[in-house]
Enzyme design. Structure first.
Site, mmCIF file in Angstrom:
data_model
loop_
_atom_site.group_PDB
_atom_site.id
_atom_site.type_symbol
_atom_site.label_atom_id
_atom_site.label_comp_id
_atom_site.label_asym_id
_atom_site.label_seq_id
_atom_site.Cartn_x
_atom_site.Cartn_y
_atom_site.Cartn_z
ATOM 1 N N LYS A 149 6.841 4.044 3.048
ATOM 2 C CA LYS A 149 5.597 4.779 2.811
ATOM 3 C C LYS A 149 5.529 6.052 3.655
ATOM 4 C CE LYS A 149 4.539 1.230 0.327
ATOM 5 N NZ LYS A 149 4.570 1.264 -1.140
ATOM 6 N N TYR A 187 -2.725 -6.568 -0.581
ATOM 7 C CA TYR A 187 -1.606 -6.098 -1.410
ATOM 8 C C TYR A 187 -1.137 -7.243 -2.329
ATOM 9 C CZ TYR A 187 3.507 -5.154 -1.944
ATOM 10 O OH TYR A 187 4.790 -4.987 -2.390
ATOM 11 N N ILE A 202 2.858 -0.811 7.948
ATOM 12 C CA ILE A 202 3.680 0.028 7.093
ATOM 13 C C ILE A 202 3.060 1.392 6.799
ATOM 14 C CG2 ILE A 202 2.779 -0.863 4.910
ATOM 15 C CD1 ILE A 202 5.602 -0.808 3.791
ATOM 16 N N ASP A 258 1.081 -5.923 9.644
ATOM 17 C CA ASP A 258 1.926 -5.091 8.795
ATOM 18 C C ASP A 258 1.422 -3.663 8.948
ATOM 19 O OD1 ASP A 258 3.258 -3.714 6.808
ATOM 20 O OD2 ASP A 258 2.984 -5.252 5.282
#
Lengths: 479, 441
Positions: B278, B154, B241, B239
């Site tokens: 998200k 990312y 998410i 992470d």
């Protein structure tokens, strides 16, 4: 896993929670006052919150259901609001906040909504500015006494230093040019590069605000040294008489050749409106680069769009805003007077102040010795025997022992009376604790006011000067 | 999102941090945004505008959230009493609303199909995963130290992990030979590379499911990574998410499950980042969390969260929503199904156009392979084709180079932030573009 595996920041004391400032909290948490359930508990007077005007806000919310995205009237805006994560913030939110900031200053200034940058409360705003304006090891000058959490907010993760600008009771804790120069020289001698000055106006913990000339002096000082000025005006709306408050935003227009790139404001709705939970902080800078960079940094602490949406609506309602500001001021002033008058009746003075959610109480004559150890000792008496959590001056880096910050806006009238009654009772029952004799007072105070006050003067609602030993009925009785 | 690409002149009296470019906004990743902002697609008002496919947002399940609100007015509003509002507006305790922490822990468990337990007292709240990742970096590493991050990653990590912390990212190179999976060799190589540069490695940070790959990390790989960090005595940040966007619940394995199955041995070095941006599609609300198995990290993170607390108004709303387990169960299931459907739609559509994608099973995007269509296997060619796609095909997609991918020609294409109709338009544009390109090559 051993502790060396965390960073230096994680393992140092920069979080500041080992300060005695928090001991009072612990006492309160362990035994919190409640009028019915725990009438002997500790009353919280160490928390600068504004709880006096929620009814006005509640009423507004009930009459404006579309301001909430959870009501039938407002839910159509839910999706759009929930998706919006632009760090510029909702334009209507910024406009509304600018509008509120203008009105708090009686519309004497006009803030530009495009200079308003969001942050995670004023806490986040201060840290962001420190990251933007100073490198690790560089310093800000801060007048003492100051808000304890600055030590954490400005220093912890940034590596920036704070250097005290010592202000004294002899001057009523005014910020003088001399004090600024002294601090600046001291930093230079210690090989520390000074990057700016941080002032809080109105002051926490003093509850006073700076006059126009002092502000001009400060602006001239930073211009001469080519360093930044950060002005925290978080208590701007708590000034009793709004017309008397002078914002830095007004002063810079009056100082010729002021380099605007050096001027930055911090604001928040946590105090003026009483919304600390909503985390609405503002960085306002006259420096385009700082606006730009702070805005990028705001990604780490944006205001929830749900909250932006609510406040955009509320703060653009001019009628509500004007009424709220003026009514809140009246209620704060009234509560302030209740305390200071009540304390005056037992000879306890405080620094004359017309702002803030607290006052700066003078308990110097209760200290066995004019030392910080004595201040600590007496503070424990206040917490454990009088059962009030007030904040000792040393936690604000005050240079003189014996001063305490007392918050008054975070309780109802009933609790106020209980708190007052406890103090009065304690003072009456413990006259022996007032160590200083009249002779000592004469020796210690250089700026005595020798007005011959009579007892009824003390009982009338005007502030007592802390320098007036004659004002104490005890002293008078000894004559 | 409107990003200003402003040249910051070195200004007298600002910090080095302020004038550095580490905020990362000069990356080409953001040039596409500009093109979109200037000419945004609208099905009726601007049908030839740029279609935004560079924004990993989940817009497929709002109807369920809206329906929840309609039927739960009492619990999501403060009610008639002054005290409800007042208490909420005053609440600034960095522990966060207990009801909200409980609801978050419960939601995280549900997303993992109950295969791992989460303790509400380990949930630390931050304003978004952006803040969570930065905060963890401040806690786990000193300035100059490094975190190892698998590529592609990312683009926002360049800012979140490095800008204000002074920490570096050393890439763990992954490539298409094995579907961009992380290998023990790649981990060792990255660690050695850092050591050779005299950089102290403090941890590994993975995103699972991966952004931009749109694929979950396999259990075996998780175990290898765990073994690696234990051996090197460093941290592991996961992470997660996108955990709620794994199309099949069974295919996502959280590090939490791996730790639980090992009875939490070595778990003190593990930390999870999560957010509702998200899975629930609520990026504006700024709801992030650090979940750590290390007590000192939890305490420190909580203290640090003072700089980035979640609005108590939002905590209140979501506490109500997420503790309604019937609702969340239904939401998680249906959301997954819809995302899967979208994924299949785009991948099949691309296939028809002659474009292959990495086999994905999660996320709000697919990892598209345009390398056969590059003039040369270089980043320059990749950016050239990207430019064409942006200005002529009028699609904002994200070039792999902005994700630090070591192989040119890959692109991240988001599919969940638009209607199905718009997706069809995008697919037909790509179809036409590739057809033309084939004739040229």
């Amino acid at each position: 896993m051993d502790h060396n595996l965390l960073s230096k920041i994680a393992t140092n004391n920069g979080h500041g929670e080992n300060s005695p400032y928090f001991d009072g909290w612990k006492a309160f948490d362990a035994n919190p006052f409640h009028p019915q359930h725990n009438p002997d508990g500790v009353i919280q007077m160490g928390l600068a919150e504004n709880q006096l005007s929620f009814d006005l806000i509640q009423k507004w919310i009930e009459s404006n259901p579309s301001a909430s995205i959870c009501t039938p009237q407002g839910a159509f805006g839910f999706k759009e609001t929930a998706i919006f994560q632009d760090y510029h913030g909702l334009p209507e939110f910024r406009t509304a906040v600018a509008n509120f900031m203008n009105r708090v200053r009686g519309n004497r200034v006009k803030f530009d909504p495009d200079r308003i940058v969001m942050s995670g409360g004023a806490t986040g705003a201060h840290e962001t500015l420190a990251f933007c304006l100073a490198n690790p090891g560089e310093a800000f000058l801060v007048p003492t006494p100051y808000y304890p959490a600055f030590d954490r907010d400005l220093r912890w993760r940034t590596g920036v230093e704070l250097f005290p600008v010592v202000c004294e009771s002899a001057d009523n804790f005014k910020v003088t040019r001399e004090a600024l120069e002294t601090a600046y020289k001291k930093a230079k001698l210690a090989n520390v590069k000074v990057k700016g000055v941080l002032i809080t106006n109105p002051s926490n913990p003093l509850g006073t605000f700076l006059d126009r000339d002092t502000l001009k002096d400060i602006v001239n000082f930073v211009n001469d040294k080519s360093i930044h000025l950060v002005c925290d005006e978080i208590y701007a709306g708590t000034v009793t008489n709004g017309d008397e408050f002078v914002s830095i935003a007004e002063v810079i227009e009056e100082v010729p050749k002021c380099n605007l790139d050096l001027i930055h404001l911090v604001y928040s709705l946590s105090k003026d409106m009483g919304f600390p939970g909503f985390r609405v902080g503002v960085v306002y800078s006259y420096n385009d680069n700082v606006v730009n960079i702070a805005r990028k940094m705001s990604s780490f602490g944006l205001v929830s769009t749900q909250t932006q949406h609510l406040l955009a609506s509320m703060l653009s309602d001019d009628k509500f805003v004007e009424n709220f500001i003026s009514e809140s001021r009246i209620r704060l002033a009234h509560r302030h007077d209740m305390f200071t008058r009540g304390l005056a009746q037992v000879g306890i003075g405080s620094l004359e102040s017309k702002a803030g959610l607290f006052f700066w109480m003078d308990l110097r004559r209760f200290l066995k010795e004019p030392t910080f150890e004595s201040e600590m000792t007496f503070w424990r008496v206040i917490i454990n025997e009088i059962k009030l959590n007030v904040s000792p001056g040393q936690s604000f880096h005050c240079s003189e022992p014996g001063w305490f910050r007392v918050c008054f806006a975070n309780m109802d009238d009933e609790t106020t009376l209980v708190a007052l009654w406890r103090i009065k009772t304690f003072v009456r029952n413990n006259r022996n604790l007032e160590i200083k004799t009249r002779k000592q007072c004469w020796q210690n105070n250089q700026h005595l006011r020798l007005s011959s006050r009579r007892l009824d003067d003390i009982l009338t609602p005007h502030r007592m000067s802390p320098h007036s030993p004659l004002a104490s009925p005890m002293v008078r009785a000894q004559n | 999102m409107a990003i200003e690409i402003v040249q910051v002149q070195p200004s007298v009296g600002l910090s080095k941090m302020a004038v550095s470019q580490t905020h990362g906004e000069d990356s080409p990743y953001f040039a596409g945004w500009k093109a979109y902002d200037e000419n945004p697609y609208h099905e009726t008002n601007n049908p030839s505008g740029v279609i935004q496919m560079g924004l990993a947002e989940n817009q497929v399940s709002f109807d369920m959230l809206e329906e929840y609100l309609e039927t739960n007015l009492e619990s999501t509003n403060w009610g008639q009493k002054v005290s409800g509002f007042r208490e909420n507006a005053l609440f600034q305790d960095y522990h966060g609303l207990l009801s909200f922490r409980k609801a978050m822990a419960s939601f995280m468990e549900q997303v993992r199909g109950g295969k791992a337990k989460f303790n509400p007292d380990r949930v630390v709240l931050t304003a978004g995963a952006t803040a969570a990742n930065e905060l963890l970096t401040f806690i786990l590493a000193d300035p100059g130290d490094a975190l190892l991050v698998p590529t592609p990653y990312y683009p926002g990590f360049d800012r979140d992990l490095r800008w204000r912390t002074g920490v570096q990212i050393v890439p763990i190179h992954c490539d298409s030979s094995n579907g961009f999976q992380i290998t023990p060799e790649a981990l060792e190589a990255a660690y050695d590379h850092a050591t050779k540069m005299n950089i102290k490695v403090r941890g590994v940070l993975i995103t699972n499911p991966s952004n931009p790959l749109g694929a979950t990390v396999q259990r075996k790989v998780l175990e290898e990574i765990l073994e690696f960090v234990t051996r090197k005595n460093i941290h592991l940040v996961s992470d997660e998410i996108y955990s709620g966007s794994a199309f099949c619940a069974d295919e996502f394995v959280s590090i939490a499950e791996v730790l639980e199955s090992r009875k939490y041995k070595d778990s003190e070095r593990c930390h999870i980042v999560y957010s509702l941006s998200k899975d629930l599609g609520l990026p504006g609300f700024r709801v992030g969390t650090v979940y750590s198995y290390n007590d000192q990290v939890v305490t420190t993170a909580r203290r640090m969260s003072s700089f980035t607390l979640i609005s108590s108004q939002t905590q209140f709303l979501l506490a109500s929503m997420l503790s309604d387990t019937d609702f969340t169960q239904k939401y998680i299931k249906i959301n997954r199904e819809r995302l899967k459907k979208r994924y299949e739609m785009i991948v099949n559509g691309l296939k028809k156009a002659g474009i292959e994608c990495l086999k994905g099973n999660a996320g709000l995007f697919c990892w598209m392979n345009l390398s056969p269509y590059l003039e040369e296997p270089t980043i320059k060619s990749e950016l050239a084709i990207w430019n064409t796609i942006m200005h002529e095909v009028r699609l904002n997609i994200s070039p792999g180079s902005s994700c630090h991918c070591s192989e040119p020609g890959w692109f991240r294409v988001c599919f969940a932030n638009m209607s199905e109709e718009t997706l069809e338009v995008a697919l037909s544009r790509i179809h036409a573009f590739i057809k033309e390109r084939k004739q040229v090559l």
